[in-house]
Design a protein around this motif. Sequence first.
Motif, PDB file in Angstrom:
ATOM      1  N   MET A   1       0.838  -1.200   0.000  1.00  0.00           N
ATOM      2  CA  MET A   1       0.000   0.000   0.000  1.00  0.00           C
ATOM      3  C   MET A   1       0.870   1.247   0.000  1.00  0.00           C
ATOM      4  O   MET A   1       1.944   1.276   0.605  1.00  0.00           O
ATOM      5  N   ASN A   2       0.403   2.320  -0.696  1.00  0.00           N
ATOM      6  CA  ASN A   2       1.171   3.557  -0.713  1.00  0.00           C
ATOM      7  C   ASN A   2       0.954   4.335   0.582  1.00  0.00           C
ATOM      8  O   ASN A   2       0.113   3.996   1.414  1.00  0.00           O
ATOM      9  N   SER A   3       1.756   5.406   0.738  1.00  0.00           N
ATOM     10  CA  SER A   3       1.720   6.168   1.993  1.00  0.00           C
ATOM     11  C   SER A   3       0.366   6.819   2.226  1.00  0.00           C
ATOM     12  O   SER A   3      -0.108   6.924   3.358  1.00  0.00           O
ATOM     13  N   LYS A   4      -0.289   7.266   1.138  1.00  0.00           N
ATOM     14  CA  LYS A   4      -1.604   7.903   1.289  1.00  0.00           C
ATOM     15  C   LYS A   4      -2.613   6.932   1.871  1.00  0.00           C
ATOM     16  O   LYS A   4      -3.396   7.271   2.770  1.00  0.00           O
ATOM     17  N   THR A   5      -2.599   5.692   1.381  1.00  0.00           N
ATOM     18  CA  THR A   5      -3.521   4.667   1.892  1.00  0.00           C
ATOM     19  C   THR A   5      -3.228   4.364   3.348  1.00  0.00           C
ATOM     20  O   THR A   5      -4.134   4.223   4.178  1.00  0.00           O
ATOM     21  N   ASN A   6      -1.940   4.258   3.698  1.00  0.00           N
ATOM     22  CA  ASN A   6      -1.565   3.980   5.079  1.00  0.00           C
ATOM     23  C   ASN A   6      -2.076   5.054   6.027  1.00  0.00           C
ATOM     24  O   ASN A   6      -2.642   4.764   7.081  1.00  0.00           O
ATOM     25  N   TYR A   7      -1.874   6.324   5.648  1.00  0.00           N
ATOM     26  CA  TYR A   7      -2.312   7.410   6.522  1.00  0.00           C
ATOM     27  C   TYR A   7      -3.827   7.451   6.633  1.00  0.00           C
ATOM     28  O   TYR A   7      -4.383   7.730   7.701  1.00  0.00           O
ATOM     29  N   PHE A   8      -4.521   7.174   5.544  1.00  0.00           N
ATOM     30  CA  PHE A   8      -5.979   7.190   5.605  1.00  0.00           C
ATOM     31  C   PHE A   8      -6.481   6.102   6.552  1.00  0.00           C
ATOM     32  O   PHE A   8      -7.406   6.310   7.338  1.00  0.00           O
ATOM     33  N   LEU A   9      -5.864   4.928   6.518  1.00  0.00           N
ATOM     34  CA  LEU A   9      -6.254   3.842   7.418  1.00  0.00           C
ATOM     35  C   LEU A   9      -5.979   4.207   8.873  1.00  0.00           C
ATOM     36  O   LEU A   9      -6.765   3.877   9.772  1.00  0.00           O
ATOM     37  N   ILE A  10      -4.854   4.899   9.107  1.00  0.00           N
ATOM     38  CA  ILE A  10      -4.559   5.336  10.479  1.00  0.00           C
ATOM     39  C   ILE A  10      -5.625   6.307  10.960  1.00  0.00           C
ATOM     40  O   ILE A  10      -6.150   6.203  12.071  1.00  0.00           O
ATOM     41  N   LEU A  58      -0.957  15.856   4.224  1.00  0.00           N
ATOM     42  CA  LEU A  58      -0.892  16.458   2.894  1.00  0.00           C
ATOM     43  C   LEU A  58      -0.005  15.579   2.029  1.00  0.00           C
ATOM     44  O   LEU A  58       1.130  15.251   2.408  1.00  0.00           O
ATOM     45  N   GLU A  59      -0.511  15.224   0.864  1.00  0.00           N
ATOM     46  CA  GLU A  59       0.223  14.304  -0.004  1.00  0.00           C
ATOM     47  C   GLU A  59       1.455  14.956  -0.624  1.00  0.00           C
ATOM     48  O   GLU A  59       2.536  14.365  -0.670  1.00  0.00           O
ATOM     49  N   ASP A  60       1.303  16.196  -1.114  1.00  0.00           N
ATOM     50  CA  ASP A  60       2.399  16.868  -1.795  1.00  0.00           C
ATOM     51  C   ASP A  60       2.928  18.016  -0.942  1.00  0.00           C
ATOM     52  O   ASP A  60       2.241  19.009  -0.725  1.00  0.00           O
ATOM     53  N   VAL A  61       4.164  17.860  -0.465  1.00  0.00           N
ATOM     54  CA  VAL A  61       4.821  18.880   0.345  1.00  0.00           C
ATOM     55  C   VAL A  61       6.265  19.015  -0.131  1.00  0.00           C
ATOM     56  O   VAL A  61       6.782  18.138  -0.834  1.00  0.00           O
ATOM     57  N   PRO A  62       6.951  20.109   0.223  1.00  0.00           N
ATOM     58  CA  PRO A  62       8.368  20.227  -0.128  1.00  0.00           C
ATOM     59  C   PRO A  62       9.180  19.051   0.415  1.00  0.00           C
ATOM     60  O   PRO A  62       8.799  18.405   1.386  1.00  0.00           O
ATOM     61  N   GLU A  63      10.329  18.795  -0.221  1.00  0.00           N
ATOM     62  CA  GLU A  63      11.118  17.598   0.072  1.00  0.00           C
ATOM     63  C   GLU A  63      11.518  17.503   1.531  1.00  0.00           C
ATOM     64  O   GLU A  63      11.558  16.404   2.111  1.00  0.00           O
ATOM     65  N   ASN A  64      11.817  18.617   2.181  1.00  0.00           N
ATOM     66  CA  ASN A  64      12.281  18.589   3.567  1.00  0.00           C
ATOM     67  C   ASN A  64      11.160  18.807   4.572  1.00  0.00           C
ATOM     68  O   ASN A  64      11.406  19.036   5.757  1.00  0.00           O
ATOM     69  N   ALA A  65       9.899  18.767   4.117  1.00  0.00           N
ATOM     70  CA  ALA A  65       8.753  19.003   5.001  1.00  0.00           C
ATOM     71  C   ALA A  65       8.030  17.696   5.303  1.00  0.00           C
ATOM     72  O   ALA A  65       8.056  16.749   4.516  1.00  0.00           O
ATOM     73  N   SER A  66       7.384  17.656   6.463  1.00  0.00           N
ATOM     74  CA  SER A  66       6.617  16.476   6.867  1.00  0.00           C
ATOM     75  C   SER A  66       5.262  16.468   6.169  1.00  0.00           C
ATOM     76  O   SER A  66       4.673  17.529   5.920  1.00  0.00           O
ATOM     77  N   ASN A  67       4.769  15.268   5.874  1.00  0.00           N
ATOM     78  CA  ASN A  67       3.459  15.144   5.234  1.00  0.00           C
ATOM     79  C   ASN A  67       2.316  15.364   6.211  1.00  0.00           C
ATOM     80  O   ASN A  67       1.183  15.616   5.797  1.00  0.00           O
ATOM     81  N   TYR A 386     -11.638  13.679   3.582  1.00  0.00           N
ATOM     82  CA  TYR A 386     -10.704  13.536   2.463  1.00  0.00           C
ATOM     83  C   TYR A 386     -11.046  14.623   1.450  1.00  0.00           C
ATOM     84  O   TYR A 386     -12.208  14.799   1.075  1.00  0.00           O
ATOM     85  N   LYS A 387     -10.026  15.357   1.002  1.00  0.00           N
ATOM     86  CA  LYS A 387     -10.260  16.445   0.056  1.00  0.00           C
ATOM     87  C   LYS A 387      -9.202  16.419  -1.034  1.00  0.00           C
ATOM     88  O   LYS A 387      -8.007  16.262  -0.759  1.00  0.00           O
ATOM     89  N   ASN A 388      -9.662  16.580  -2.279  1.00  0.00           N
ATOM     90  CA  ASN A 388      -8.763  16.622  -3.416  1.00  0.00           C
ATOM     91  C   ASN A 388      -8.960  17.943  -4.154  1.00  0.00           C
ATOM     92  O   ASN A 388     -10.070  18.264  -4.569  1.00  0.00           O
ATOM     93  N   VAL A 394      -1.610  20.937 -11.259  1.00  0.00           N
ATOM     94  CA  VAL A 394      -1.312  20.900  -9.833  1.00  0.00           C
ATOM     95  C   VAL A 394      -2.464  20.227  -9.099  1.00  0.00           C
ATOM     96  O   VAL A 394      -3.631  20.583  -9.290  1.00  0.00           O
ATOM     97  N   GLN A 395      -2.129  19.251  -8.276  1.00  0.00           N
ATOM     98  CA  GLN A 395      -3.144  18.511  -7.532  1.00  0.00           C
ATOM     99  C   GLN A 395      -2.657  18.298  -6.106  1.00  0.00           C
ATOM    100  O   GLN A 395      -1.481  18.026  -5.868  1.00  0.00           O
ATOM    101  N   GLN A 396      -3.553  18.467  -5.147  1.00  0.00           N
ATOM    102  CA  GLN A 396      -3.207  18.270  -3.748  1.00  0.00           C
ATOM    103  C   GLN A 396      -4.288  17.450  -3.056  1.00  0.00           C
ATOM    104  O   GLN A 396      -5.484  17.711  -3.235  1.00  0.00           O
ATOM    105  N   THR A 397      -3.849  16.451  -2.316  1.00  0.00           N
ATOM    106  CA  THR A 397      -4.753  15.630  -1.518  1.00  0.00           C
ATOM    107  C   THR A 397      -4.513  15.910  -0.042  1.00  0.00           C
ATOM    108  O   THR A 397      -3.363  15.915   0.418  1.00  0.00           O
ATOM    109  N   ILE A 398      -5.586  16.157   0.681  1.00  0.00           N
ATOM    110  CA  ILE A 398      -5.499  16.457   2.111  1.00  0.00           C
ATOM    111  C   ILE A 398      -6.474  15.550   2.856  1.00  0.00           C
ATOM    112  O   ILE A 398      -7.634  15.413   2.461  1.00  0.00           O
ATOM    113  N   VAL A 399      -5.998  14.917   3.908  1.00  0.00           N
ATOM    114  CA  VAL A 399      -6.859  14.149   4.802  1.00  0.00           C
ATOM    115  C   VAL A 399      -6.765  14.786   6.179  1.00  0.00           C
ATOM    116  O   VAL A 399      -5.659  14.969   6.707  1.00  0.00           O
ATOM    117  N   GLY A 400      -7.895  15.157   6.743  1.00  0.00           N
ATOM    118  CA  GLY A 400      -7.896  15.852   8.022  1.00  0.00           C
ATOM    119  C   GLY A 400      -8.796  15.179   9.038  1.00  0.00           C
ATOM    120  O   GLY A 400      -9.854  14.638   8.701  1.00  0.00           O
TER     121      GLY A 400
END
Length: 407
Positions: A1-10, A58-67, A386-388, A394-400
């Motif tokens: 499973m990808n990271s987005k799926t893992n976080y959504f399950l959490i 947040l799915e898309d963040v700068p390289e040195n930032a936390s998701n 879940y919001k897309n 440019v596309q951003q996925t946010i789970v809150g």
Amino acid sequence: MNSKTNYFLIFFFLFCIVATSRSQGSLYYDGGFKIKFGENQDKFLRIISWAQAQYNYLEDVPENASNYNFQLRRARLLLIGQITKDFTIVTHLGLNNLNANTMSPTGLGNGSQLFMHDAWAQYNFSEKLSIGGGLHYFNGISRLNNQSTLNMLTLDNNRASWATLGLSDQFARHIGVFAKGKLGKLEYQLAINDATTSSLDTRQVSPNYSIYSGRSIIGSKTAGKTYAGYFSYNFLDQESNYLPYKVGSYLGTKSVFNLGAGFFMHPNGSVISENSVPKGEDVNIFALDAFLDQPLGNSGAALTAYAVFQSNDYGTNYLLGPYATGSMLYSHVGYLLATNKTDLKFQPYASISHQNLDASEHDKSIIGLGINAYFSGHNSKLTLEYKNEKFGNVQQTIVGLQAMIYL
């Protein structure tokens, strides 16, 4: 499973754990904290306090930032006082979006400071007319531009609907005078305000697009005032207009169907360069909307639905974050599930926003799916969403996940 799926399950796992626990919120809110003075029912001080804490991915963040991050979305204190029914004073303090980036070592930074949201005095002549002034929230345009943050259906408001926030006002509040009242089933509110000199739009004047900084660039004489109004017709149960904050979902406690229309006008609010000379452009925003909140039988189930069409003219080719010259369609719908329990209710919902932008060949769209778990109505609830968001390539996925308690 990808990271987005893992976080959504959490998120979902945490949501289910908390949803099966008992709430600390009262089942019998009954008007909250209201201090009455003497036998006079019109002499009181009402205190409302609320906090909204979030955990966001947040799915898309700068390289040195936390998701993922934690955030105190809102912490507010609202005071409503009167000694007779003839006049009222409202004071509203709070902070927003406190997180690791906005906190300060000793709590003295701009991001960690309480500030005045509302402060107005109001004279009540009759149900047909009240007049007031100060820093107020009697906005125009639409229901969502007057949205309460205590009882939203979705996790948060549709951002583009707070259509002047930070451009001509202080956090969706203007300083000015207002009139409001009810004429039968027709509810109205009108306001004349001063536009702020400062603005979130700090760009340089350009010949290619307008910027929303009219008062600071061409002066208060020509760009100093704004005009706003909102009208709604209550077909079924009558909503209260004692305060300007519009309810997002009644959870089946009322049968409401309203049609509304509103406007916001700021002459010379924006500026564009013409032959190297700043020229004012009028800002005009209009909207039509409809709101339904309907219990379904005696099962405890209820339907909440809202839709708005908004025409935005911020000036030539205007585009700044959620603000853009063009048009917007937004809608959301929620279904409160029937339950035998009085203290635990679930409400799945969906939302969609679509914007056509003059300044771009691409449209902007936002789709949201979520669920509210109510432990004591809006006084204690959890929201998972879940919001897309998509704008061109440019596309951003946010789970809150948000927890809210208000008293």
